[in-house]
Structures are given as structure tokens and as C-alpha cells.
Design an enzyme around this catalytic site. Structure first.
Site, PDB file in Angstrom:
ATOM      1  N   GLY A 106      43.398  42.901  36.034  1.00 55.89           N
ATOM      2  CA  GLY A 106      42.510  42.752  34.884  1.00 55.89           C
ATOM      3  C   GLY A 106      42.431  41.333  34.384  1.00 55.89           C
ATOM      4  N   GLU A 109      39.843  39.747  36.474  1.00 57.99           N
ATOM      5  CA  GLU A 109      38.511  40.231  36.100  1.00 57.99           C
ATOM      6  C   GLU A 109      38.039  39.615  34.790  1.00 57.99           C
ATOM      7  OE1 GLU A 109      37.922  44.541  38.016  1.00 57.99           O
ATOM      8  OE2 GLU A 109      39.730  44.407  36.779  1.00 57.99           O
ATOM      9  N   GLU A 129      45.135  45.785  42.860  1.00 58.28           N
ATOM     10  CA  GLU A 129      45.091  47.151  42.330  1.00 58.28           C
ATOM     11  C   GLU A 129      45.318  48.235  43.371  1.00 58.28           C
ATOM     12  OE1 GLU A 129      42.654  44.913  39.172  1.00 58.28           O
ATOM     13  OE2 GLU A 129      43.106  44.722  41.305  1.00 58.28           O
TER      14      GLU A 129
END
Length: 247
Positions: A106, A109, A129
Site C-alpha cells: 500500500g 500504491e 502482496e
């Protein structure tokens, strides 16, 4: 009271947001997402450049695994992190990510959602992930491909490969490598250059950059039409011509 997950410094032309969960390597939890939404609401109402950074040695080492482990199918369908990162990506003014160290999962991202990314040589950025039994579902599957191309994005997302700073620079994932001491000053230099330009022209340029290919050239013409009628365009061009005409 618990310390805020974001430490925010506000200036007239920019906002600096530092991810602030050092004990958890700045893992992105629900509270941080809520604070990012609140910040986006502020910047949507009063557009300013946003600089996002972490603590020394880590930008964000991923989402909070303890929260992710507890989530189920209905949580996935809420797109909790993706919704916040889309909102950041769509802010009216530019977003600069100043990254030192790990930007994983994350955290990567969140970095992908920025318009401009700079980093230190300690950068490690990628999406591990699938090794945790999930997928990168907060923007990597479409943004990373747009930034670095399908071949490399596929390798990174399917194998979990993380890029070094040199590798990220070579493929255009970041635009510069800086020492730790120069990282934030460089981000501010970029913000200074943005602030020196016309804010509406900057916002319209960002809108055009984010528009799909099929929207061009129509969107460029419509946005330019508004700028052609703006007093600021007339002022800036008049100043330019007058300065050029001086001996």
C-alpha cells in the site's frame, strides 16, 4: 490521545503530510486512510500542492497486516485504500511523493498515486502482496502499468520484485535520486516552481494529463479556451512581452 497518523504542515501554497506511524514502519491503517480523506477534502476546497513523505528510512512498508488479516469479502468490495488513493491522484494541484527507504504494498500504491516521485538511494519500491495471499488492489494493477509499462509491471506484481532507486529512475517510476538531506528541500524546490506558475493553468494541465487518450484533443481545447480568457494569462503574457522589449 493517540498521536495523529499524519503530521501536517500547512503553508499558503502547499501542504506537507508526513506519515507518522514509525513503530509500525508507517503501515497504512484505517485511521491513516481517514486522515488522508480529511486532508483531501481540505485540498479539494482550497487547492494547494501536496508533498507526502515518511519518516527516516521508511515511506510506508505497506498496509497494516493486522487489519488486513481481519478483513473479509465485504471489506474488499469497499476499496478502502483504493478510494483514498484515487482521491489523492485526482486532487486539483500536483502531488509530490518524497520517498526515503521502503515503499511497499500500500505504501507503493500511495506513491504511484502521486504526480511526481523523488527518492533517496535507499528506495525499495514494489508490491509483495501475492506472497501474503492477496493482490495489490489499491491502484497498482492499473497505475503501475501506465507508469513503467506492462512488461515490468507484470513482473513486479506477479513476482513481488521490488525496484532499487537506480532501477526506478531508469524506468521513470521516480524522476530523481537525492541524498536524505536534499530530499525534502528538492520537493520544496519543485513546489516552488509550481507555485511560481499560474494555479489555474497548472490545474488544467493536470486535468489534461489525467484524461484518457480518447478525450484529446477536445479536452485540451476546452481547458485552453478558459485559460485564453483569463486575466492572469493577459497579465503574464503582457509582463513577458514588456520585459522582452526592455533594453
Amino acid at each position: 490521545m493517540d498521536e495523529a497518523s499524519l503530521v501536517i504542515e500547512r503553508r499558503p501554497d502547499r501542504v506537507i503530510a508526513r506519515l507518522n506511524r514509525p513503530a509500525k514502519r508507517n503501515a497504512i491503517d484505517r485511521e491513516m486512510i481517514n486522515e488522508l480523506h480529511a486532508l483531501c477534502e481540505e485540498l479539494e476546497a482550497e487547492p494547494r500542492t501536496l508533498i507526502v513523505t515518511g519518516t527516516e528510512g521508511v515511506f510506508a512498508a505497506g498496509a497494516d497486516i493486522s487489519q488486513l488479516r481481519a478483513r473479509r469479502a465485504d471489506d474488499a468490495r469497499q476499496n478502502i485504500n483504493a478510494t483514498a488513493f484515487i482521491r489523492i491522484h485526482e486532487l486539483p494541484m500536483p502531488v509530490i511523493a518524497a520517498i526515503d527507504g521502503f515503499a511497499l504494498g500500500g505504501g507503493a500504491e500511495l506513491a504511484y498515486a502521486a504526480d511526481i516521485r523523488i527518492a533517496t538511494s535507499r528506495l525499495r519500491i514494489g508490491n509483495p502482496e501475492t506472497g501474503l495471499g492477496i493482490m495489490a488492489a489499491a491502484g497498482a494493477t492499473w497505475r503501475l502499468r501506465e507508469i513503467v509499462g506492462e512488461a515490468l509491471a507484470s513482473e513486479m506484481l506477479l513476482s513481488g520484485r521490488a525496484l532499487t532507486a537506480d532501477e526506478a529512475l531508469a524506468v521513470g517510476l521516480i524522476s530523481g535520486i537525492h541524498t536524505l538531506g536534499d530530499l525534502l528541500p528538492t520537493a520544496h524546490q519543485i513546489a516552488n516552481r509550481i507555485a511560481a506558475n499560474d494555479a489555474l493553468a497548472t490545474q488544467h494541465t493536470k486535468r489534461a494529463l489525467r484524461a484518457p487518450r480518447e478525450a484529446h484533443p477536445e479536452i485540451d481545447g476546452e481547458l485552453q479556451a478558459e485559460l485564453f480568457e483569463s486575466p492572469e494569462k493577459m497579465r503574464r503574457m503582457t509582463d513577458f512581452l514588456e520585459k522582452r522589449g526592455r533594453p
